[in-house]
Design an enzyme around this catalytic site. Structure first.
Site, PDB file in Angstrom:
ATOM      1  N   TYR A 170      -4.616 -22.059 -32.242  1.00  8.14           N
ATOM      2  CA  TYR A 170      -5.196 -21.748 -30.944  1.00  8.14           C
ATOM      3  C   TYR A 170      -6.496 -22.506 -30.690  1.00  8.14           C
ATOM      4  O   TYR A 170      -6.853 -22.746 -29.550  1.00  8.14           O
ATOM      5  CB  TYR A 170      -5.506 -20.244 -30.859  1.00  8.14           C
ATOM      6  CG  TYR A 170      -4.338 -19.409 -30.421  1.00  8.14           C
ATOM      7  CD1 TYR A 170      -3.207 -19.325 -31.209  1.00  8.14           C
ATOM      8  CD2 TYR A 170      -4.386 -18.694 -29.238  1.00  8.14           C
ATOM      9  CE1 TYR A 170      -2.145 -18.537 -30.824  1.00  8.14           C
ATOM     10  CE2 TYR A 170      -3.322 -17.901 -28.849  1.00  8.14           C
ATOM     11  CZ  TYR A 170      -2.207 -17.832 -29.643  1.00  8.14           C
ATOM     12  OH  TYR A 170      -1.152 -17.048 -29.251  1.00  8.14           O
ATOM     13  N   ASP A 199       0.345 -13.334 -33.310  1.00  6.30           N
ATOM     14  CA  ASP A 199       0.745 -13.260 -31.901  1.00  6.30           C
ATOM     15  C   ASP A 199       2.228 -12.928 -31.801  1.00  6.30           C
ATOM     16  O   ASP A 199       2.646 -12.022 -31.086  1.00  6.30           O
ATOM     17  CB  ASP A 199       0.455 -14.609 -31.227  1.00  6.30           C
ATOM     18  CG  ASP A 199       0.878 -14.628 -29.772  1.00  6.30           C
ATOM     19  OD1 ASP A 199       0.645 -13.612 -29.079  1.00  6.30           O
ATOM     20  OD2 ASP A 199       1.444 -15.648 -29.326  1.00  6.30           O
ATOM     21  N   LYS A 203       3.112 -18.938 -44.445  1.00  2.00           N
ATOM     22  CA  LYS A 203       4.236 -19.859 -44.634  1.00  2.00           C
ATOM     23  C   LYS A 203       3.802 -20.798 -45.748  1.00  2.00           C
ATOM     24  O   LYS A 203       3.670 -22.015 -45.562  1.00  2.00           O
ATOM     25  CB  LYS A 203       4.510 -20.586 -43.304  1.00  2.00           C
ATOM     26  CG  LYS A 203       5.733 -21.497 -43.318  1.00  2.00           C
ATOM     27  CD  LYS A 203       7.048 -20.752 -43.242  1.00  2.00           C
ATOM     28  CE  LYS A 203       8.211 -21.729 -43.398  1.00  2.00           C
ATOM     29  NZ  LYS A 203       9.516 -21.023 -43.502  1.00  2.00           N
TER      30      LYS A 203
HETATM   31  C1  IPM Z   1      -1.898 -11.935 -26.697  1.00  3.31           C
HETATM   32  C2  IPM Z   1      -1.532 -12.925 -25.634  1.00  3.31           C
HETATM   33  C3  IPM Z   1      -2.568 -14.039 -25.649  1.00  3.31           C
HETATM   34  C4  IPM Z   1      -2.489 -14.706 -26.996  1.00  3.31           C
HETATM   35  C5  IPM Z   1      -2.425 -15.050 -24.519  1.00  3.31           C
HETATM   36  C6  IPM Z   1      -2.538 -14.394 -23.171  1.00  3.31           C
HETATM   37  C7  IPM Z   1      -3.437 -16.156 -24.638  1.00  3.31           C
HETATM   38  O1  IPM Z   1      -0.246 -13.399 -25.794  1.00  3.31           O
HETATM   39  O2  IPM Z   1      -2.974 -11.354 -26.620  1.00  3.31           O
HETATM   40  O3  IPM Z   1      -1.115 -11.747 -27.615  1.00  3.31           O
HETATM   41  O4  IPM Z   1      -1.588 -15.529 -27.244  1.00  3.31           O
HETATM   42  O5  IPM Z   1      -3.332 -14.409 -27.840  1.00  3.31           O
HETATM   43 MN    MN Z   2       0.805 -12.464 -27.418  1.00  7.32          MN
END
Ligand code: IPM
Ligand code: MN
Length: 360
Positions: A145, A251, A195
């Protein structure tokens, strides 16, 4: 005695965020009445709503309001209207910036299945015997991210794109400690996802988790590769207690696991770090398909409010009272559409909230 003032940045955001957040504030007011506190709600635009007004998903001014608040409560950011924005200007960027700016590295996502909703999950009921009660601890500030990304000339005269995943020892250690501490307060089992048969970041992840685990001899630690972990979640969900994962694996696994909570609309989250403000949001997203109809399930947002009372304001009693009230409202048969059976009557967002406040 004068009341303690609790300053909360309220970012309802987009889609159903606009519907569930006002209801959450009502519950928070009701649950804290007579407990010596007074809320100061500071409502701000964020996400698509902010793009429409200012051309940016998150303005400096709103970030500053967040900085000067004790906690941040968000509804949702995003929607089809802004799908064509470049990455840096998408509504979701607001969420990512808040998490990163305030160093909120640990995301807590409790998933609990009320018994009366057991038949609502897609799993066979016998797999749920004993109940589902897990806590996902997701790293929130590193990994794919936030690594370097971009596009560059590719090997065939074309374009290639890249995202990089970086984890330092310190980044792994701090989130691992949150997970071990949580496991210590729960059923003392921790499953760490990686992983490590392929990725170097995952090898470091596993090494550091083992090292941290040495400080927690009473916690049963197990490592699971992320691909097979997706099977464990649906095959043996009742055995799971705390799940620790990096940003991207966390996520994905949390959306999968949310199915075990009856509905995505039921799951709250808290993003915590070294110091306030901490950040609270339901994990459901903006749900554009049902936005504006008054039928969204407010429970994920309301339970996020409970987490705020617990982690930001040390109001454990009031937090537990909200959780208890949600349980009672569900047991009494009140259902929003996402959790109602086909032949069952469903109620709207506001009516569901009224029922929860009644149960308080
Ligand atoms: C979550 C969401 C977010 C993420 C998005 C909206 C950026 O999917 O909070 O899980 O991927 O972290
Ligand atoms: Mn999410």
């Amino acid at each position: 005695m004068t009341d303690r003032v609790l300053k909360v940045a309220v970012l309802a955001g987009d889609g159903i965020g606009q519907e569930v957040i006002p209801e959450t504030l009502k519950v928070l007011e009701a649950a804290t009445r007579g407990r010596g506190v007074r809320f100061e709600w500071r409502e701000c635009l964020v996400g698509g709503a902010s793009i429409d007004a200012h051309g940016l998903p998150l303005t400096d001014e709103v970030l500053e309001t967040c900085r000067r608040s004790d906690a941040i409560l968000l509804g949702a950011a995003g929607g089809p209207k802004w799908d064509d924005q470049p990455l840096a200007l998408r509504p979701e960027k607001a969420v990512l910036s808040i998490r990163k700016t305030f160093g909120l590295f640990a995301n807590l996502r409790p998933i609990w299945l009320p018994e009366c909703l057991r038949h609502r999950t897609p799993l066979r009921p016998d797999l749920l015997e004993g109940g589902v009660d897990m806590l996902i601890v997701r790293e929130l500030n590193f990994g794919l991210y936030f690594g370097e990304r971009g596009r560059r000339p590719g090997p065939e005269g074309d374009i290639e794109a890249y995202d990089t995943c970086v984890y330092s020892e310190k980044a792994v250690e701090q989130v691992a400690r949150v997970a071990f501490d949580a496991a210590g307060r729960r059923r003392k089992r921790l499953m760490s996802l990686d992983k490590s048969n392929v990725l170097e970041t995952s090898r470091l992840w596993r090494e550091v988790v083992i090292r941290v685990g040495a400080d927690y001899p009473d916690i049963e630690l197990r490592h699971q590769l992320i691909d097979s972990a997706t099977m464990v979640v649906v095959q043996r969900p009742t055995e799971l207690d705390v799940i620790l994962a990096n940003n991207e694996f966390g996520d994905i696994i949390s959306d999968e696991a949310s199915v075990l909570g009856g509905s995505l609309g039921m799951i709250p989250s808290a993003a915590i770090g070294p110091r306030p403000p901490f950040f609270y949001e339901p994990i459901s997203g903006s749900a554009p398909d049902i936005a504006g109809q008054g039928i969204a399930n407010p429970i994920g947002a309301i339970l996020s409010g409970a987490l705020m009372l617990r982690y930001s304001f040390e109001m454990e009693e009031a937090a537990a009272a909200i959780e208890q009230a949600v349980r009672r409202a569900l047991e009494a048969g009140h259902r929003t559409r996402d959790i109602a059976d086909r032949n069952e009557k469903s109620i709207g967002t506001q009516e569901m909230t009224r029922r929860i406040i009644e149960a308080l």
